[in-house]
Design an enzyme around this catalytic site. Sequence first.
Site, PDB file in Angstrom:
ATOM      1  N   GLU A 167      24.534  31.135  48.370  1.00 13.07           N
ATOM      2  CA  GLU A 167      25.242  30.711  49.675  1.00 13.07           C
ATOM      3  C   GLU A 167      24.622  30.179  50.769  1.00 13.07           C
ATOM      4  OE1 GLU A 167      26.011  35.115  50.728  1.00 13.07           O
ATOM      5  OE2 GLU A 167      27.482  35.390  48.929  1.00 13.07           O
ATOM      6  N   ASN A 208      25.856  28.711  43.655  1.00 12.80           N
ATOM      7  CA  ASN A 208      26.810  29.589  43.764  1.00 12.80           C
ATOM      8  C   ASN A 208      27.165  29.863  45.119  1.00 12.80           C
ATOM      9  OD1 ASN A 208      28.544  31.933  42.288  1.00 12.80           O
ATOM     10  ND2 ASN A 208      27.276  33.081  43.386  1.00 12.80           N
ATOM     11  N   HIS A 244      35.999  35.711  46.123  1.00  5.49           N
ATOM     12  CA  HIS A 244      36.197  36.644  46.726  1.00  5.49           C
ATOM     13  C   HIS A 244      37.506  36.690  47.666  1.00  5.49           C
ATOM     14  CE1 HIS A 244      32.624  38.859  45.464  1.00  5.49           C
ATOM     15  NE2 HIS A 244      31.969  38.023  46.046  1.00  5.49           N
ATOM     16  N   GLU A 272      32.453  35.664  40.883  1.00  7.70           N
ATOM     17  CA  GLU A 272      32.672  36.843  41.268  1.00  7.70           C
ATOM     18  C   GLU A 272      33.701  37.474  41.648  1.00  7.70           C
ATOM     19  OE1 GLU A 272      29.554  37.549  44.706  1.00  7.70           O
ATOM     20  OE2 GLU A 272      28.153  36.037  43.561  1.00  7.70           O
ATOM     21  N   ASP A 274      37.175  38.930  42.790  1.00 10.31           N
ATOM     22  CA  ASP A 274      38.011  40.040  43.011  1.00 10.31           C
ATOM     23  C   ASP A 274      38.886  39.690  44.026  1.00 10.31           C
ATOM     24  OD1 ASP A 274      36.392  39.750  45.388  1.00 10.31           O
ATOM     25  OD2 ASP A 274      35.132  41.820  44.935  1.00 10.31           O
TER      26      ASP A 274
END
Length: 343
Positions: A167, A208, A244, A272, A274
Amino acid sequence: MPSTSRVRPSRRLAWSAAAAVTSAGLAATGLLAFPGSAHAADTLGAAAAESGRYYGAAVAPHLLGEGDYAGTLNREFNSIVAENVMKWDATEPNRGQFNFSGGDQLVSHAQNNGMSVRGHTLVWHAQQPGWVQGLTGNNLRQAMLDHIDGVAGHYAGKIDSWDVVNEAFEWDGSRRQSNLQQQIGNGWIEDAFRAADAADPGATLCYNDYGTDGVNAKSDGIYRMVQDFLARGVPIDCVGFQSHLDSNSDLGSYRQNLQRFADLGVDVQITELDIGGSGSAQANAYRTVTEACVAVSRCTGITTWGITDKYSWRGQDTPLLFDGNYQKKQAYTAVLEALNSAP
Ligand code: XIL
């Protein structure tokens, strides 16, 4: 040529080959097809393994004692990432004093169950221990290098892929103004990758981030960094797309975006995943993301950020593949079908 400038062992193939040599390995992955037959696999991990990919979950070691949690993990997934216990605050609470207890527990669980491990994450602006937050200039740079050496060195040879840096970009494609950026300057990201390469030469080294779910200003900025790193021989192997998402997220250029990074000469991983929502809308979004990965040959695996909605960091969004009672959701079926239809 950028794509041949780094020669690393392929952990993905090594792992697949190891899993395939024993019948126990086959049973563990749920892959019950006979040679020559086109039998659909009936777990996420086995379905992903059919095309040489992994299917992972973010895990918290303190939940492994819950029967349904460990049972679902062991049945469905063949890769593990630490949801929190390999972050800087957990692994180096005081300078030079490392705590690997949670991470070691996860690595053991993975090894005992034939799973690969993603490492998350060596350097990030968030979840830094207090002592890091006050450091300035070269003192922070040295602390970062020592941290990478300590953690990636401890796990060397056991990690398939490391999220070396997490990030570090803003929405507009510029560098995030974190303490790392402000105190160390632009070179901090490549310094981190070089240190990770030295500490664990066999791991796939990833950058990432989130909000990179299509061709946009943020993913453009990261694309330019990767292009520059490859051209200058900075050791980067992979880009992680956190993903996400919500059921109504725009996924119109999701696949194209993965493909353009793959075309640069790095692996891509969905790290990650979701997706907030429910029912067919959620299932369709999961299907789109899964189909995008399996359509890109260098998309080497997918990780969901948790196993069950019960323990999701976005629990109220019910974003995972298993509900709070560990029942398979509609999204689960969509993912399994998409994995099984991989070319
Ligand atoms: C989250 C965890 O899921 C939470 O338990 C924790 O409180 C905060 O961090 N991007 C990342 C992950 O890279 O490490 C974050 O994980 C979610 C967003």
